[in-house]
Design a protein around this motif. Sequence first.
Motif, PDB file in Angstrom:
ATOM      1  N   GLY A   1      33.548  42.188  46.559  1.00 38.85           N
ATOM      2  CA  GLY A   1      34.124  43.122  45.315  1.00 38.85           C
ATOM      3  C   GLY A   1      34.839  41.925  44.529  1.00 38.85           C
ATOM      4  N   PHE A   2      35.932  42.668  43.807  1.00 37.13           N
ATOM      5  CA  PHE A   2      36.811  41.670  42.931  1.00 37.13           C
ATOM      6  C   PHE A   2      38.417  42.295  43.239  1.00 37.13           C
ATOM      7  N   VAL A   3      39.199  41.371  43.038  1.00 43.29           N
ATOM      8  CA  VAL A   3      40.674  41.558  42.965  1.00 43.29           C
ATOM      9  C   VAL A   3      41.179  41.560  41.733  1.00 43.29           C
ATOM     10  N   ARG A   4      42.519  42.070  41.524  1.00 42.68           N
ATOM     11  CA  ARG A   4      42.884  41.795  40.277  1.00 42.68           C
ATOM     12  C   ARG A   4      44.453  40.699  40.710  1.00 42.68           C
ATOM     13  N   LEU A   5      44.917  40.069  39.728  1.00 43.23           N
ATOM     14  CA  LEU A   5      46.068  39.381  39.946  1.00 43.23           C
ATOM     15  C   LEU A   5      47.264  39.940  40.957  1.00 43.23           C
ATOM     16  N   PRO A   6      47.571  41.003  40.723  1.00 42.80           N
ATOM     17  CA  PRO A   6      48.895  41.708  41.371  1.00 42.80           C
ATOM     18  C   PRO A   6      48.505  41.364  42.879  1.00 42.80           C
ATOM     19  N   GLN A   7      46.948  41.612  43.197  1.00 42.98           N
ATOM     20  CA  GLN A   7      46.601  41.930  44.599  1.00 42.98           C
ATOM     21  C   GLN A   7      46.717  40.498  45.348  1.00 42.98           C
ATOM     22  N   ILE A   8      46.699  39.380  44.466  1.00 40.64           N
ATOM     23  CA  ILE A   8      46.465  38.166  44.987  1.00 40.64           C
ATOM     24  C   ILE A   8      47.906  37.586  44.990  1.00 40.64           C
TER      25      ILE A   8
END
Length: 70
Positions: free
Chosen positions: A8-15
């Motif tokens: 899937g995909f992750v957004r910047l705050p998750q990284i």
Amino acid sequence: MHSLPETGFVRLPQIIGDPKAEPPIPPIIPVKKSCWWNGVKTGRFPKPVKFGPRVTAWRVEDIRALIASA
């Protein structure tokens, strides 16, 4: 270890984490936002996928590959 989904995909705050979120999101890659975007620009970090004018995300597979190469 890391709280990444399998696909899937992750957004910047998750990284890079978000200490102001409730509950706080721990960083997977502990860098500041400006450092992250500079790394994307120079090719050090993976390129994002744009879903809309205000929605940017990264493929989980690309983030896992970045972690594995460190």
